[in-house]
Enzyme design. Structure first.
Site, PDB file in Angstrom:
ATOM      1  N   HIS A 271       4.797   6.775   9.529  1.00 35.53           N
ATOM      2  CA  HIS A 271       5.610   6.545   8.343  1.00 35.53           C
ATOM      3  C   HIS A 271       6.524   7.730   8.043  1.00 35.53           C
ATOM      4  O   HIS A 271       7.671   7.565   7.657  1.00 35.53           O
ATOM      5  CB  HIS A 271       4.665   6.296   7.163  1.00 35.53           C
ATOM      6  CG  HIS A 271       5.308   5.642   5.997  1.00 35.53           C
ATOM      7  ND1 HIS A 271       5.358   4.286   5.863  1.00 35.53           N
ATOM      8  CD2 HIS A 271       5.932   6.157   4.923  1.00 35.53           C
ATOM      9  CE1 HIS A 271       5.985   3.984   4.743  1.00 35.53           C
ATOM     10  NE2 HIS A 271       6.351   5.110   4.154  1.00 35.53           N
TER      11      HIS A 271
ATOM     12  N   GLU B  40      -0.176   9.614  -3.816  1.00 36.88           N
ATOM     13  CA  GLU B  40       1.144   8.998  -3.898  1.00 36.88           C
ATOM     14  C   GLU B  40       1.373   8.421  -5.296  1.00 36.88           C
ATOM     15  O   GLU B  40       2.017   7.385  -5.453  1.00 36.88           O
ATOM     16  CB  GLU B  40       1.314   7.933  -2.801  1.00 36.88           C
ATOM     17  CG  GLU B  40       1.378   8.567  -1.421  1.00 36.88           C
ATOM     18  CD  GLU B  40       1.697   7.613  -0.300  1.00 36.88           C
ATOM     19  OE1 GLU B  40       2.030   6.445  -0.566  1.00 36.88           O
ATOM     20  OE2 GLU B  40       1.611   8.041   0.860  1.00 36.88           O
TER      21      GLU B  40
ATOM     22  N   HIS C 159       7.619  -1.976   1.856  1.00 36.64           N
ATOM     23  CA  HIS C 159       6.302  -1.752   1.261  1.00 36.64           C
ATOM     24  C   HIS C 159       5.404  -2.911   1.662  1.00 36.64           C
ATOM     25  O   HIS C 159       4.842  -3.606   0.830  1.00 36.64           O
ATOM     26  CB  HIS C 159       6.406  -1.608  -0.261  1.00 36.64           C
ATOM     27  CG  HIS C 159       5.775  -0.345  -0.761  1.00 36.64           C
ATOM     28  ND1 HIS C 159       5.197  -0.222  -1.986  1.00 36.64           N
ATOM     29  CD2 HIS C 159       5.623   0.864  -0.168  1.00 36.64           C
ATOM     30  CE1 HIS C 159       4.733   1.012  -2.134  1.00 36.64           C
ATOM     31  NE2 HIS C 159       4.977   1.684  -1.058  1.00 36.64           N
TER      32      HIS C 159
ATOM     33  N   GLN D 251      -0.438   2.260  -4.866  1.00 35.73           N
ATOM     34  CA  GLN D 251      -0.132   2.970  -6.100  1.00 35.73           C
ATOM     35  C   GLN D 251       0.159   1.993  -7.228  1.00 35.73           C
ATOM     36  O   GLN D 251       0.365   0.809  -7.012  1.00 35.73           O
ATOM     37  CB  GLN D 251       1.094   3.870  -5.900  1.00 35.73           C
ATOM     38  CG  GLN D 251       1.090   4.667  -4.626  1.00 35.73           C
ATOM     39  CD  GLN D 251       1.599   3.870  -3.439  1.00 35.73           C
ATOM     40  OE1 GLN D 251       1.482   2.656  -3.394  1.00 35.73           O
ATOM     41  NE2 GLN D 251       2.137   4.560  -2.456  1.00 35.73           N
TER      42      GLN D 251
ATOM     43  N   HIS E 214       2.517  -3.187   3.794  1.00 36.84           N
ATOM     44  CA  HIS E 214       1.051  -3.158   3.756  1.00 36.84           C
ATOM     45  C   HIS E 214       0.500  -3.109   2.331  1.00 36.84           C
ATOM     46  O   HIS E 214      -0.424  -3.851   2.021  1.00 36.84           O
ATOM     47  CB  HIS E 214       0.522  -2.012   4.613  1.00 36.84           C
ATOM     48  CG  HIS E 214       0.593  -2.330   6.082  1.00 36.84           C
ATOM     49  ND1 HIS E 214       0.048  -1.544   7.051  1.00 36.84           N
ATOM     50  CD2 HIS E 214       1.163  -3.361   6.722  1.00 36.84           C
ATOM     51  CE1 HIS E 214       0.276  -2.083   8.236  1.00 36.84           C
ATOM     52  NE2 HIS E 214       0.961  -3.185   8.055  1.00 36.84           N
TER      53      HIS E 214
END
Lengths: 233, 1044
Positions: free
Chosen positions: B75, B563, B121, B491, B123
């Site tokens: 990533h 995160e 985004h 998050q 996963h």
């Protein structure tokens, strides 16, 4: 005409209101920060749309305590022109400047769409340049726009002709299918007792240029301009 | 294996090393050796660990290991894709900032620039759709305003598994049932061609000298006969027979090589006989071969003829020499096996090509008309969706959409466009790609650097908590059945906080002393401090004790890898901090100095007064391994073939089932009886309009505020680009997101290029000029060579298209490991490779935009651009027909550029009322979408009359298939080629004709708008005839019905 646009943290249609006032209507418009209680001698106060303070509690429930709201209440109670759009309507209701309540949309989802409004009264500075039955094409964008009033209040609003707009279809028919959020009797906007405060869920400030979909919303601001010129509000 | 991170033991803390993550072991604990479970947890391999030990010349402690793991994750480091991403063109005259910063920046001319980027985004959204999608939107918005830009538009490209149950089909050896007399006289499969004797080089100088024979056959309609597949195959069959006969001593001539081009057979022969063959004998032997070919091909050729057509030798050619340019032209138009290609090359270069023999062909007056229907090839596996998966997909769609709505609406940035596409392969692994576009005054562009040793780094915004610890690592492994337990790795977003951060950032950009800003994205504090320092060649000392914390007892490990959303790092000149802090206070944001820029390239982390990490900065930022993973095309790709008549017939059977007979009856009736046939292809059009990938996405976008900021000139709706006004300059920005997964699956290189071309098509359709792109590469597990091959090929295809269109890549994102478990099996299913392109284009005046639909009646309708008339890869065959096979045609960039110039010229002339690109569902769907008041068109006008092009390219119906019905299907529903549907007022027709000829842009007249019905004819035959309103309401309610 001098316009004050109140900005709370989380307000997001301040820009739209300022653009409409300054660039489309040619008014003198200033942003007023929520912590200020000085409206700068504004003739018209606009509470724009958005999510004041994130609206994590109940829409408008926190914003009503902002210092700027004391000034707005004073302005409104002394007969000053006050326009609450979307979140601004919710705040005016929370602040007790307009009656009723705004509940979650009956779809339980946010709705953004073009809708039609049927003018219900000519007797207000916001609608004086229109005729009863006129149909305006304006957009809406909200999650909590389901206007509710108990029967006795509803009767009072109707008797006093304080319902300014109702949702209708393109042909002006006030039908359940034309109701985007479940509002009682398709109510989209209401006036205060003094008829100087208007709260409405749709966004007339987003319907002031044909290229962007419609200029029908401008008729509300044209009415205000005429009212101001006439009466010197 | 990376999947091992999903081992439940690793997170329940059963293993001692894993338990250390929760802070039970001190941050400074040095695992020695770290053990496979811990390494898997931090996302490193043993080899990478050994590399780290070499770099440090010591063993790292837990915190350091975590930092390396995050920075070297796919990533953050693109370790798998980096070497391939370098192939993208990243420069151009409008590029102000290419890849490497928070987002790319391109010049709009004048004082302003556009900032844009796309990010995935996937996963997080698979596990917790609402927050996953919301924070995806939040992350990309931060990237934009961290550059100092005011975000003005959001788009998102979404992929989900099907919403209703679908049985898998195919994949077995058994052939699907072929209709009619299938198989009885089916020709040899195409693969047999490679076994022909043309394998080697032909020795042209050997004695006796070889003969070259050219048999030219055309129909009187100037249609090349060998382009019809059955005829070409039969020709090959016959030639093989001649070859075999020669070897068995039965014939007199040996076939050295051959090829079949659209209107000719080229044959290299050597007379196979004793020495001393005289010319007469040789000529006779050759003539005999030609006679055999004629006799055997005649019936096959005759049966593909249409009424009134005749075969004859093309006289026009016999007058001229057969030159290599003509051959080269012919070669471009057909598919060759490598052997054929080699032969053509040899013939082309052959010195005596000008003295080839020619044989006239005579045709018998009548030939027996036997109908042949080719057998369908084996049907490749097409995955299904179980009822359970379908329910999950609906849940994911609902969650993702409300998450996007929650964040975008609240922060007040309009979500103006995007796409939602469905395919079974996205079940359990949806794609959520969010794109944000912003506007910045050029002098206010902020860079993400930490320069000036001694300067302070402020951490601004939300407090740091445990959420999203190791999100970057989580994004870099395959999802497992029990990925749900990774929910804490997702998050939680707070759009209100971000709104404050946005306004504050735009306020501080004007203050003196601002050095750099970077948002906290993947790998939070670690990534921001390392990258900002690396860009300036400095280092950073972080004091974690100063970081505002949401949870108590956070370990250094957790703080470095958290995160938590809505945080930014702001580097300010020493001594000038106060005005900054004042702005942040005004917006109610916490801002504390927590770092200091160092003049040495080190990352030093202090926690509880103790130094818990001390690492060299450069290896963290740039030292990640650069993997050259092996890649290989799968066998099916190497053996791919275009769909045949048989394949199409079988697909139609799957789509319509019992309806097909009725449909054929109707068609017959139309032809024989000469009466109104009605709605022959109506059922197919209806199925397409209702398909969730095509149907109106209003149930989705009505949840997004697409109007806020009063700039939306064209909002969401049809698939073309959205247009937002730039108030500062009076320009319009056209933005579009496209990820043609279907095409990329069939051919990743062509599909990758198509992603760029399709978004350019959308941008051009609204009258804008394409400026540049950002891309999001969504692929499967790169450790599997076929998935890696898809990635590499798609990148090369995209790079090629970007170079051709001069639209550089200014940044983007790579999302790999998008695979999910197949229910009831050990295997995993990769998503369709989905290279998503976000393109930005400019309209000099937003008022000049071209709408994508119109209610006006009496407009002249044209198709701009040509097609080779293939159905391969169309939504009709791939999705409805379940045919996950086929071969795509090459992109014609010359024509694309011609159409581009034509459209810009027509746009400034104001000649076009509405324009819509022809993509999913083909021409018929585009007509239904554009012509709100109906239309009456003819896809095979007798008079032709195309402008800017001649011959077959000027036709909508091609002769690709032997079945006329299939050719009509392709005209209506084919998606090949790059085409637009254009509506113009009658008085502009002359202007358009001149322009089309001037630019050599194919412009094919179709008919007129209006009449209230969608009527599509082919000459006298009515193909579709239905009320426009009915079709449009099917289109409108298609997706809504599935969600109800």
């Amino acid at each position: 005409m001098k316009v004050a646009v109140i900005i709370f943290p989380g307000t997001n249609r301040d820009h739209d209101a300022l653009y409409m006032a300054q660039n489309v209507m040619g008014w003198e418009a200033v942003p007023v920060w929520h912590e200020s209680s000085n409206l700068g001698g504004a003739d018209l106060v606009i509470l724009p749309g958005g999510f004041a303070y994130g609206d994590y509690l109940r829409t408008g429930a926190v914003a009503r305590f902002a210092p700027a709201m004391d000034a707005v209440a004073k302005h409104a109670k002394s007969g000053g022109l006050t326009l609450g759009i979307c979140n601004g309507f919710q705040i005016l209701v929370e602040a007790g400047l307009l009656p009723g309540a705004l509940l979650r949309n009956n779809s339980l989802q946010f709705r953004c769409d073009w809708t039609h409004l049927k003018v219900q009264t000519e007797n207000s500075p916001f609608t004086r340049e229109m005729a009863i039955g006129d149909v305006l094409r304006v957009p809406l964008a909200h999650g909590d726009g389901n206007y509710f009033a108990p029967p006795e209040l509803l009767k009072k609003l109707n008797d006093e002709r304080r319902v300014a707009f109702r949702y209708c279809d393109e042909q002006g028919r006030i039908t359940p299918a034309a109701n985007p959020n479940g509002s009682v009797e398709n109510i989209a906007g209401i006036l205060s007792e003094g008829r100087n405060v208007l709260g409405l869920m749709p966004h007339p400030e987003n319907a002031v240029e044909d290229l962007l979909g419609s200029a029908d919303g401008k008729r509300i601001f044209d009415s205000l301009a005429a009212a101001y010129a006439d009466v010197g509000w | 294996m990376a999947q091992d991170t999903e081992n439940p033991k690793a997170t329940t803390g059963a293993a001692p090393e894993a338990g250390a993550q929760a802070g039970r072991l001190p941050d400074t604990y040095i695992p020695d050796p770290p053990g496979p479970e811990l390494l898997a947890k931090v996302g490193l391999t043993q080899a990478e660990y050994d590399n780290i030990v070499t770099i440090l010349r010591r063993k790292p402690n837990l915190v350091e290991l975590g930092i390396f793991g995050a920075m070297w994750s796919e990533h953050c480091s693109y370790k798998t894709s980096r070497r391939h991403l370098k192939k993208f063109p990243v420069t151009g005259k409008y590029v102000l900032q290419g890849p490497g910063e928070n987002a790319g920046v391109m010049d709009l001319g004048g004082d302003y620039a556009v900032v844009f980027k796309i990010e995935s985004h996937n996963h997080p959204s698979a596990v917790e759709p609402f927050q996953g999608a919301a924070t995806g939107v939040g992350g990309i918005i931060r990237d934009i305003f961290a550059m100092g830009a005011r975000p003005i538009a959001l788009l998102n490209s979404l992929r989900f598994g099907n919403l209703t149950e679908l049985a898998p089909v195919g994949g077995e050896e058994e052939h699907s049932e072929a209709p009619e007399e299938a198989g009885a006289d089916a020709p040899a499969e195409a693969g047999a061609e490679e076994e022909t004797p043309a394998g080697g080089q032909i020795d042209w100088n050997a004695a006796p000298a070889p003969y070259v024979v050219v048999v030219n056959w055309m129909t009187n309609a100037r249609r090349p006969i060998f382009e019809r597949q059955n005829v070409a195959r039969q020709a090959v069959e016959v030639i093989r027979q001649i070859h075999d006969d020669a070897h068995s001593g039965m014939g007199g001539a040996e076939v050295l090589g051959y090829c079949v081009v659209p209107d000719s057979i080229l044959l290299a022969l050597r007379v196979h006989s004793a020495e001393g063959v005289n010319k007469e004998e040789a000529d006779a032997a050759v003539a005999e071969v030609v006679a055999v070919i004629k006799a055997q091909l005649a019936p096959v050729a005759a049966e593909v003829l249409r009424r009134g057509e005749q075969l004859f030798e093309t006289g026009y050619r016999s007058q001229r020499k057969f030159d290599s340019r003509e051959l080269a032209e012919a070669i471009k138009r057909i598919e060759f096996t490598p052997v054929q290609r080699a032969l053509v090359q040899q013939v082309k270069d052959w010195p005596f090509v000008s003295s080839v023999w020619r044989f006239g062909v005579c045709w018998p007056d009548s030939v027996p008309a036997t109908r042949r229907v080719e057998k369908a090839g084996p049907l490749p596996y097409s995955p299904g969706v179980t009822a359970e998966q379908a329910a999950r997909n609906r849940f994911l769609l609902g969650g993702v959409v409300s998450g996007i709505a929650h964040y975008g609406n609240c922060i007040g940035i309009p979500t103006v466009g995007g796409e939602v596409v469905f395919d079974p392969s996205y079940s359990g692994n949806p794609l959520v790609n969010a794109m944000c576009v912003g506007i910045v005054h050029k002098k206010n562009i902020i860079k993400a650097i930490a320069d000036g040793p001694g300067n302070h780094a402020l951490i601004v915004g939300a407090k740091t908590g445990r959420d999203g610890v190791q999100g970057a690592t989580f994004a870099s492994v395959e999802l497992a059945a029990d990925s749900g337990k990774d929910r804490p790795a997702v998050q939680v977003g707070d759009p209100f906080m971000e709104k404050l951060l946005l306004e504050a950032t735009l306020e501080i950009q004007k203050l003196p002393g601002l050095v750099g800003v970077q948002d906290f994205g993947a790998a939070g504090l670690t990534c921001s401090s390392v990258e900002m320092a690396a860009r300036a060649g400095t280092g950073m000392r972080l004091d974690l004790d100063a970081v505002p914390q949401r949870a108590s007892d956070l370990s250094a490990y957790e703080m470095m890898l958290s995160e938590s959303q809505e945080r930014m790092m702001v580097v300010v000149d020493r001594g000038l901090e106060e005005p900054f802090l004042e702005v942040f206070r005004k917006w109610g944001l916490t801002a504390v100095p927590c770092g200091q820029v160092l003049d040495i390239g080190r990352l030093i982390v202090i926690h509880e007064g103790e130094e818990v990490a001390k690492l060299p900065n450069a290896p963290l930022a740039e030292g990640a391994p650069d993997y050259d993973r092996p890649f290989e095309a799968p066998a099916w790709y190497r053996d791919r073939k275009p769909a045949t008549d048989g394949d199409i017939a079988a697909a139609l059977q799957r789509i319509l089932g019992g309806q097909e007979d009725a449909q054929e009856d109707a068609q017959e009736g139309g032809q024989e009886g000469g009466q109104e046939a009605g709605d022959v292809f109506g059922p197919l059009l209806r199925r397409l309009l209702e398909h969730p990938s095509i149907a109106s996405k209003y149930p989705v976008y009505q949840q997004y505020d697409y109007l806020v900021r009063a700039n939306t000139v064209q909002g969401p709706g049809l698939t073309d680009a959205a247009v937002v006004r730039v108030k500062e300059t009076g320009q319009g920005l056209a933005v579009s997101c496209d990820g043609p997964g279907r095409h990329a699956y069939l051919d990743p290189r062509l599909g990758g290029a198509r992603a760029v071309l399709e978004s350019a098509r959308n941008v051009l359709a609204v009258g804008a000029r394409p400026l540049g792109i950002t891309n999001n590469l969504n692929f499967g597990n790169p450790e599997k060579p076929d998935r890696m091959w898809q990635l590499v090929e798609a990148i090369e295809g995209m790079a090629e298209a970007c170079r051709e269109l001069e639209t550089p890549v200014t940044g983007g994102n790579v999302s790999l490991y998008n695979e999910s478990r197949l229910p009831g099996s050990e295997g995993t299913l990769a998503i369709l490779p989905t290279p998503t392109v976000g393109m930005v284009g400019v309209l000099d005046k937003y008022q000049n935009l071209i709408r994508n639909c119109t209610e006006r009646e009496g407009l002249e309708l044209f198709v701009l651009g040509s097609t080779d008339g293939r159905l391969d890869g169309s939504l009709l065959l791939f999705d409805l027909g379940r045919l996950r096979a086929g071969e795509l045609g090459a992109h014609n960039y010359v024509e694309f550029r011609a159409c581009d110039r034509f459209l810009s010229s027509a746009g400034s002339e104001g000649a076009i009322v509405a324009c819509h690109d022809i993509s999913d569902g083909g021409l018929a769907v585009a007509l239904t979408e554009l012509c709100l008041s109906g239309c009456n068109v003819d896809v095979a006008p007798q008079s032709g009359g195309a402008f800017g092009v001649s011959g077959r390219s000027g036709r909508l119906t091609q002769d690709r298939y032997d079945s006329e019905e299939h050719n009509l299907l392709a005209a209506l529903f084919g998606e090949e080629g790059h085409r637009w549907l254009v509506a113009v007022p009658a008085e502009k027709k002359g202007w358009l004709r001149t322009a089309a000829m001037h630019y050599s842009a194919p412009l094919i007249p179709l008919g007129r708008s209006g009449g209230g019905r969608i009527v599509i004819r082919s000459g006298e035959q009515t193909l579709i005839d239905a009320p426009a309103g009915e079709l449009q309401s099917l289109h409108r309610e298609g997706l809504a019905k599935l969600l109800a």
